[in-house]
Write a protein that holds these residues in place. Sequence first.
Motif, PDB file in Angstrom:
ATOM      1  N   UNK A  93       0.868  -1.177   0.000  1.00 46.00           N
ATOM      2  CA  UNK A  93       0.000   0.000   0.000  1.00 46.00           C
ATOM      3  C   UNK A  93       0.903   1.225   0.000  1.00 46.00           C
ATOM      4  N   UNK A  94       0.870   1.993  -1.095  1.00 45.97           N
ATOM      5  CA  UNK A  94       1.876   3.039  -1.314  1.00 45.97           C
ATOM      6  C   UNK A  94       3.258   2.372  -1.288  1.00 45.97           C
ATOM      7  N   UNK A  95       4.085   2.705  -0.344  1.00 51.04           N
ATOM      8  CA  UNK A  95       5.409   2.076  -0.252  1.00 51.04           C
ATOM      9  C   UNK A  95       5.571   1.343   1.075  1.00 51.04           C
ATOM     10  N   UNK A  96       4.493   0.755   1.551  1.00 54.90           N
ATOM     11  CA  UNK A  96       4.543  -0.030   2.787  1.00 54.90           C
ATOM     12  C   UNK A  96       4.035  -1.442   2.526  1.00 54.90           C
ATOM     13  N   UNK A  97       4.650  -2.392   3.196  1.00 54.40           N
ATOM     14  CA  UNK A  97       4.208  -3.781   3.156  1.00 54.40           C
ATOM     15  C   UNK A  97       3.200  -4.001   4.269  1.00 54.40           C
ATOM     16  N   UNK A  98       2.054  -4.563   3.931  1.00 51.30           N
ATOM     17  CA  UNK A  98       1.008  -4.801   4.927  1.00 51.30           C
ATOM     18  C   UNK A  98       0.599  -6.269   4.878  1.00 51.30           C
ATOM     19  N   UNK A  99       0.514  -6.883   6.054  1.00 47.73           N
ATOM     20  CA  UNK A  99       0.059  -8.264   6.137  1.00 47.73           C
ATOM     21  C   UNK A  99      -0.587  -8.497   7.494  1.00 47.73           C
ATOM     22  N   UNK A 100      -1.310  -9.602   7.594  1.00 49.90           N
ATOM     23  CA  UNK A 100      -1.984 -10.004   8.824  1.00 49.90           C
ATOM     24  C   UNK A 100      -1.325 -11.281   9.317  1.00 49.90           C
ATOM     25  N   UNK A 101      -0.994 -11.305  10.595  1.00 48.39           N
ATOM     26  CA  UNK A 101      -0.348 -12.463  11.208  1.00 48.39           C
ATOM     27  C   UNK A 101      -1.328 -13.150  12.154  1.00 48.39           C
ATOM     28  N   UNK A 102      -1.426 -14.465  12.012  1.00 46.90           N
ATOM     29  CA  UNK A 102      -2.295 -15.286  12.873  1.00 46.90           C
ATOM     30  C   UNK A 102      -3.742 -14.783  12.887  1.00 46.90           C
ATOM     31  N   UNK A 103      -4.184 -14.205  11.781  1.00 47.35           N
ATOM     32  CA  UNK A 103      -5.567 -13.730  11.579  1.00 47.35           C
ATOM     33  C   UNK A 103      -5.928 -12.496  12.389  1.00 47.35           C
ATOM     34  N   UNK A 104      -5.126 -12.128  13.388  1.00 45.52           N
ATOM     35  CA  UNK A 104      -5.528 -11.065  14.315  1.00 45.52           C
ATOM     36  C   UNK A 104      -4.592  -9.861  14.346  1.00 45.52           C
ATOM     37  N   UNK A 105      -3.341 -10.048  13.934  1.00 50.34           N
ATOM     38  CA  UNK A 105      -2.338  -8.983  14.073  1.00 50.34           C
ATOM     39  C   UNK A 105      -2.128  -8.274  12.746  1.00 50.34           C
ATOM     40  N   UNK A 106      -2.416  -6.976  12.736  1.00 49.12           N
ATOM     41  CA  UNK A 106      -2.231  -6.141  11.555  1.00 49.12           C
ATOM     42  C   UNK A 106      -0.859  -5.478  11.633  1.00 49.12           C
ATOM     43  N   UNK A 107      -0.029  -5.661  10.605  1.00 51.46           N
ATOM     44  CA  UNK A 107       1.329  -5.133  10.635  1.00 51.46           C
ATOM     45  C   UNK A 107       1.654  -4.376   9.353  1.00 51.46           C
ATOM     46  N   UNK A 108       2.429  -3.316   9.512  1.00 51.82           N
ATOM     47  CA  UNK A 108       2.860  -2.505   8.379  1.00 51.82           C
ATOM     48  C   UNK A 108       4.351  -2.231   8.493  1.00 51.82           C
ATOM     49  N   UNK A 109       5.088  -2.448   7.395  1.00 51.84           N
ATOM     50  CA  UNK A 109       6.542  -2.214   7.359  1.00 51.84           C
ATOM     51  C   UNK A 109       6.873  -1.264   6.211  1.00 51.84           C
ATOM     52  N   UNK A 110       7.834  -0.390   6.470  1.00 54.38           N
ATOM     53  CA  UNK A 110       8.288   0.536   5.443  1.00 54.38           C
ATOM     54  C   UNK A 110       9.201  -0.178   4.459  1.00 54.38           C
ATOM     55  N   UNK A 111       8.886  -0.075   3.160  1.00 52.73           N
ATOM     56  CA  UNK A 111       9.750  -0.638   2.129  1.00 52.73           C
ATOM     57  C   UNK A 111      10.763   0.410   1.675  1.00 52.73           C
ATOM     58  N   UNK A 112      11.895   0.003   1.117  1.00 49.79           N
ATOM     59  CA  UNK A 112      12.867   0.975   0.604  1.00 49.79           C
ATOM     60  C   UNK A 112      12.216   1.875  -0.444  1.00 49.79           C
ATOM     61  N   UNK A 113      12.619   3.131  -0.453  1.00 50.08           N
ATOM     62  CA  UNK A 113      12.058   4.092  -1.408  1.00 50.08           C
ATOM     63  C   UNK A 113      13.050   4.405  -2.515  1.00 50.08           C
TER      64      UNK A 113
END
Length: 260
Positions: free
Chosen positions: A240-260
Amino acid sequence: MERKLLPIFSHAFQGKIWNIVAETHGKQLLLEVRNESDFSTIFFVYDHARHSLTITDLSFDENWWIGASHFDRNIVVFHIFPESENPDQKEFFAFNLQDQQILWHQKDLSIVEFEGDSFLAIKNEETQRFDLTTGHPVTDVNTQDKTMGENIFLKYPFHYPQGTDHFNTVQQFLSELGQSNLQRGVDYFEANGVVILAWYTGGTKLANDLMVMDMNKNVLLHEQIGHDLKGISDRSFFVYHDTLIFVKDNTDFLSYQLPR
């Protein structure tokens, strides 16, 4: 110095993250969280610029047979299944997040597509265009602001089913990194100077791993995002834009910054 992806947001919910709907102009994500213990559904809004939840407790009188269909600016269109035995029958209503008000409610409606400030739907066996804000039929459509096709701020991985040439290529690549026994399929994405992979291992109970590498095969992130799974997801992550987004164990929402 060892390179790693920078985490920018995480939140553990009390229910399963059932669906994520992106706002068409790329500002927010709507998270649909369902708690099977009390059959409740609560909606949350994640603000991309602020990296925070701006709405945390949105719910309605119908709190189980409900879901989100579309998100444009401050307007969310929700659908309701009035008869659980027939999932094809739906009611729709639009809700203004800013004013916290229902804008319209339509029954016996089948929405074909959303486009800018309007949507195309079939009602009384007739195809009509309706205004997104009022729910009224319209003839003049704003052609200067149409959202066509997929959301341009969302990027999804390619999914390679087991047995295809691409799957075999990724399987061989991962085996060289010590990852084996791939099952069902893999998700593959390449952009921002990184490769993102998600794959499944195991037999009747699957595990889902996610890995991010740079072009020199340096691992920037490796997470097991699911275990004891009976089946696979249609997509394990998205960008999403330049961030990686995923869900862990169905309950945890996580977002990480990707290199620009």
